[in-house]
Design an enzyme around this catalytic site. Structure first.
Site, PDB file in Angstrom:
ATOM      1  CB  SER A 130      20.525  58.061  36.227  1.00  0.00           C
ATOM      2  OG  SER A 130      21.256  57.063  36.922  1.00  0.00           O
ATOM      3  CE  LYS A 187      18.953  56.710  33.267  1.00  0.00           C
ATOM      4  NZ  LYS A 187      18.414  55.400  33.216  1.00  0.00           N
ATOM      5  CG  HIS A 190      24.087  56.653  33.188  1.00  0.00           C
ATOM      6  ND1 HIS A 190      23.233  55.680  33.674  1.00  0.00           N
ATOM      7  CD2 HIS A 190      24.654  57.221  34.281  1.00  0.00           C
ATOM      8  CE1 HIS A 190      23.279  55.682  34.992  1.00  0.00           C
ATOM      9  NE2 HIS A 190      24.130  56.603  35.385  1.00  0.00           N
ATOM     10  CG  ASN A 191      20.897  52.930  32.094  1.00  0.00           C
ATOM     11  OD1 ASN A 191      21.141  54.022  32.618  1.00  0.00           O
ATOM     12  ND2 ASN A 191      19.728  52.351  32.220  1.00  0.00           N
ATOM     13  CD  GLU A 194      23.480  51.407  36.228  1.00  0.00           C
ATOM     14  OE1 GLU A 194      23.160  52.594  36.023  1.00  0.00           O
ATOM     15  OE2 GLU A 194      22.645  50.525  36.515  1.00  0.00           O
TER      16      GLU A 194
END
Ligand code: NBP
Length: 481
Positions: A130, A187, A190-191, A194
């Site tokens: 990222s 991940k 995480h996105n 976000e």
């Protein structure tokens, strides 16, 4: 260069090219290949000129140019291209060599590929990367998972290229996440976080702009101020910067069509939350907010038919100041709920897949290099380091105190938004989550009664153990004619 290279990279689009330059800048030699070979030549004759690169025009040439154990990283479009490249690489590699997928791959594909590649005697790493173009070049956040035995082989290079944090800028935002698809799952979360962060900031912007009537210059100042406190983060920083960019006399942000794009990782997180039965409501609200933004023509038609509240509100300078602070508090409290949900989903996924995740490390991986990097993640790391089994971030004293402190402002902002007819789906779903989670008794007693009434689905009782069914029709009061 006659010596064999330390690292191989396939896929020279924006991420791959920058990542390759990053690896070389840390003292490693890199062999590169791209399906469209002109890109190889462009890199070798351009940004890589004079550096320790070997440009290859075939996968065989790339593999031939690598020192053992060979490490080949794929930075190509996620999906069938990764499978096709794995098939081409397997016959060319030897036991102990490592294939790395650095794309935005669905974790289930990484689960499958790790097993498959291991069956062929090789090692596989699926790593989240990222930080976009700049992160890839200067130091991304990296979330590797896959074959455990591959970690010592790739660790020196991965930790060398990753972003660094800490008082001495020497703690890499890259640590082994866990087996098989664990890295890509982290991940994805995480996105998803976000997505939530971005939507919350957009709702704050809407409250400041359409609600309080602040100008773009004033919003710049507000975000600048917020970025000095507990909301300090990359996303607040870039949002601030956006309000300073002009085309002539006009702000660019005002000229951008209000139709949001998405590449799907938020949707994956939301879908998987439903599969796991965990309430990741912020990412889901954020995905739906993008979906609703995308039906611009329908919204334009509806805007001419459907009315909102008629009463308008005006605010004195003092009132504006107070509301700006309340919006900041609402944003912070909502953000805490969003992260709490993300970690609850990670815990549920870890349980389902038998991944020994370290949640403090996950927070550390996101501390630098990536899009959600923020000071606030230090607190999350501390909370999980203190109690690795922490059930919900909201229950850690630091975060409990934080939401208690902001809760009245949070409620006021949701009420104000409702009065003004401004949609705040992420603020309000965060508050609904908070209120649902903190209530010992929810109206699900009635829901269970309804299910039992129409479907004999049975229910449990608060006053005695067991499973019960009632013939509701027989016992009900007959309505008056
Ligand atoms: P893209 O996702 O746009 O992919 C383009 C690359 O894939 C090119 O090198 C292209 O080769 C190659 N490729 C394709 Br498409 N099909 C291929 C095939 N069948 N065989 C071999 N190569 C193939 O590039 P990106 O934006 O650099 O992203 C790379 C990966 O990193 C993606 O999975 C992405 O989701 C992920 N990621 C991107 C970002 C970001 O900010 N862009 C951030 C984090 C992660 P060609 O030149 O011959 O077409």
């Amino acid at each position: 260069m006659s010596e064999k290279c330390d690292f191989g990279l396939i896929g020279l689009a924006v991420m791959g090219e920058n990542l390759a330059l990053n690896v070389e800048s840390r003292g490693y030699s890199v062999a590169v290949f791209n399906r469209t070979t002109e890109k190889v030549d462009d890199l070798i004759n351009g940004r890589a000129a004079g550096k320790k690169f070997v440009g290859c025009h075939s996968i065989e040439e790339l593999v031939d140019n690598l020192a053992s154990p060979k490490k080949v990283m794929l930075m190509v479009k996620a999906g069938p291209a990764v499978d096709a490249l794995i098939e081409q690489l397997i016959p060319l590699l030897s036991p102990g060599d490592v294939i790395i997928d650095g794309g935005n791959t669905h974790y289930a594909d990484t689960e499958r590929r790790t097993k498959y590649v291991e069956e062929k005697g090789l090692l596989f790493v699926g790593t989240g990367v990222s930080g976009g173009e700049e992160g890839a070049l200067k130091g991304p956040s990296m979330m590797p998972g896959g074959s455990e035995a591959a970690w010592p082989i790739v660790k020196p290079i991965f930790q060398a290229i990753a972003a660094k944090v800490g008082p001495n800028d020497d703690i890499p935002c890259c640590e082994w996440v866990g087996p098989r698809g664990a890295g890509h799952y982290v991940k994805m979360v995480h996105n998803g976080i976000e997505y939530g962060d971005m939507q919350l900031i957009c709702e704050a912007y809407q409250m400041l702009s359409a609600g309080l009537g602040l100008s773009n210059d004033e919003i710049y100042e507000v975000f600048d101020e917020w970025n000095r406190g507990e909301l300090q983060s990359y996303l607040i920083e870039i949002s601030r910067d956006i309000f300073s960019v002009k085309e002539g006399d006009d702000y660019l942000v005002d000229k951008i069509l209000d139709v949001a794009g998405a590449k799907g990782t938020g949707k994956w997180m939301s879908q998987l939350a439903l599969d796991l039965g965990v309430p990741s409501t912020l990412v889901t609200a954020a995905v739906y907010a993008r979906t609703l933004s995308a039906v611009k023509e329908a919204r334009t038609r509806a805007s001419k038919v459907l009315e909102g509240p008629t009463a308008s509100k005006t605010f004195s300078a003092d009132e504006r100041k107070q509301w700006v602070e309340k919006i900041r508090e609402a944003l912070y409290a909502s953000k805490i709920c969003s992260y709490a949900q993300g970690f609850v989903q990670l815990q549920a996924a870890a349980k389902e897949h038998d991944w020994p995740l370290n949640y403090g490390d996950c927070a550390l991986l996101w501390r630098g290099g990536c899009i959600i990097r923020a000071k606030f993640l230090d607190r999350i790391k501390e909370a999980f380091d203190e109690n690795p089994q922490l059930e919900n971030l909201l229950l850690h004293p630091f975060f409990t105190t934080a939401v208690h402190g902001g809760q009245q402002a949070w409620r006021d902002v949701v009420v104000l938004a409702t009065e003004l007819g401004l949609p705040v789906p992420a603020f309000s779903t965060a508050l609904a989550y908070y209120d649902s989670y903190r209530r010992e008794r929810l109206p699900a007693n009635l829901l269970q009664a309804q299910r039992d009434y129409f479907g004999a689905h049975t229910y449990q009782r608060v006053d005695k153990p067991g499973t019960f069914h009632t013939e509701w029709l027989e016992l009900r009061r007959t309505p008056a004619e």
